[in-house]
Motif scaffolding. Structure first.
Motif, short mmCIF file in Angstrom:
data_model
loop_
_atom_site.label_atom_id
_atom_site.label_comp_id
_atom_site.label_asym_id
_atom_site.label_seq_id
_atom_site.Cartn_x
_atom_site.Cartn_y
_atom_site.Cartn_z
N GLU A 132 69.72 53.72 33.38
CA GLU A 132 70.43 52.52 32.90
C GLU A 132 69.52 51.70 31.98
N SER A 154 69.14 53.42 28.69
CA SER A 154 70.33 53.25 27.84
C SER A 154 70.32 51.89 27.13
N LYS A 155 69.88 50.85 27.85
CA LYS A 155 69.79 49.52 27.23
C LYS A 155 68.76 49.51 26.10
#
Length: 358
Positions: free
Chosen positions: A188, A191-192
């Motif tokens: 996550e 992805s950011k």
């Protein structure tokens, strides 16, 4: 042999000749060491090896023990710029941790790091926590004090939490800066970071991120490449530290000290992130403060940079809200990232001077 080095300075905050041991109290106003000030620099036996420790300040005042980041990035060569202002009201202690700086160079390191050396000389969080507790006990006895103020930065914040929760009776308070909660980079968070690179049309960063792919990473090299992208964006969004903070003290600016710091960076970095091919286990993989360290018996202070990507504010705030302490305070600093700048050091000074030590 490691032919392509991965620098610990990429990870966190980067910035030593033979054993030098002395203690001075003099009255010469032109000298750096003022009347009634303690000034000791020496190797101290700690859990089987000699480790480099500097002690400077007013011997009648409380101790502050600083835990540097990296884990292989000692700030001992820079303290007369960063923390000279504390020496009137405190005893300032810096420690080159096991595997770092002068401590690394003093304990028979190899000319070049090799897989065999890395496997035979692992760093562990438990071992370094025990080192910190042993050093704290030494300082209290040596300086005839009751307790210590403990301050940890980045990797030092993970170490600091472990030391403070293992032996709270030794400390007045704990101050964490760029607090590590769980250093393991998730998909996550990747992805950011990838989206930031896309929004900026940053082809260089996208190439790196595409090359290493999503975490977890089995090589220290890939971890180092990820941290390079993080550092780039943090630098772009934060106020830098003054340039004079990064000038080496002349006593530490020599061939041996420079090599020991660089090699200690590499050695410690590989131990922190791990490397499957080299057969090195990751110290960071075992860290999760949300599971293991929520109960504090001493006051807890947390300094968080709003632009910090490596140890982001959403993680530190969640940890701060979950932990229990007799007193706790959270300082969110705009235009600060993972490393030091003037607002971080100013906030440290403010907190140190607010802590009750009587």
């Amino acid at each position: 042999m490691i032919t392509k080095k991965v620098k610990a300075s990429v990870l966190l905050f980067s910035f030593l000749f033979s054993s030098l041991t002395y203690s001075q109290t003099i009255q010469n106003k032109t000298d750096k060491v003022q009347e009634n000030q303690i000034h000791e620099e020496q190797y101290i036996p700690i859990n089987g090896i000699e480790q480099w420790v500097t002690i400077k300040g007013n011997p009648s005042k409380p101790i502050i023990l600083f835990l540097h980041g990296g884990p292989g990035s000692p700030i001992t060569p820079y303290i007369d710029v960063l923390y000279k202002g504390l020496e009137k009201d405190f005893i300032v202690v810096q420690w080159d941790q096991r595997g770092s700086g002068r401590t690394y160079g003093h304990n028979n390191p190899p000319e070049e790091l090799s897989p065999d050396y890395l496997k035979a000389h692992p760093l562990t969080l438990k071992q370094m926590t025990n080192d910190g507790v042993a050093l704290s006990k030494y300082l209290l006895k040596h300086l005839r004090k009751q307790k210590i103020i403990l301050s940890g930065t980045s990797w030092g914040s993970a170490l600091g939490v472990k030391i403070a929760t293992q032996s709270p009776h030794l400390f007045y308070a704990y101050i964490g800066h760029s607090q590590i909660v769980n250093p393991n980079f998730t998909k996550e968070r990747y992805s950011k970071l990838y989206k930031i690179a896309e929004d900026r049309k940053d082809d260089d960063a996208l190439k790196i991120l595409n090359t290493i792919g999503q975490p977890p990473y089995s090589s220290a090299k890939n971890s180092g490449m990820l941290y390079r992208v993080i550092k780039k964006y943090e630098k772009a969004n934060s106020t830098p530290a003054p340039e004079n903070w990064f000038i080496l003290d002349p006593a530490y600016n020599n061939e041996k000290d420079n090599k020991d710091r660089e090699d200690g960076d590499d050695y410690s970095f590989v131990n922190f992130v791990g490397d499957e091919k080299l057969g090195v286990q990751s110290m960071g993989a075992s860290i999760d403060m949300m599971k293991d360290n929520l109960d504090f018996k001493i006051p807890f202070y947390l300094i968080q940079g709003e632009e910090d990507i490596l140890t982001p504010k959403d993680m530190s705030k969640k940890y701060f809200e979950a932990l229990k302490a007799p007193k706790k305070e959270y300082f969110l600093l705009p235009k600060a990232a993972h490393g030091f700048n003037q607002s971080v050091v100013d906030t440290q000074y403010k907190i140190f001077r607010s802590i009750r030590t009587k």
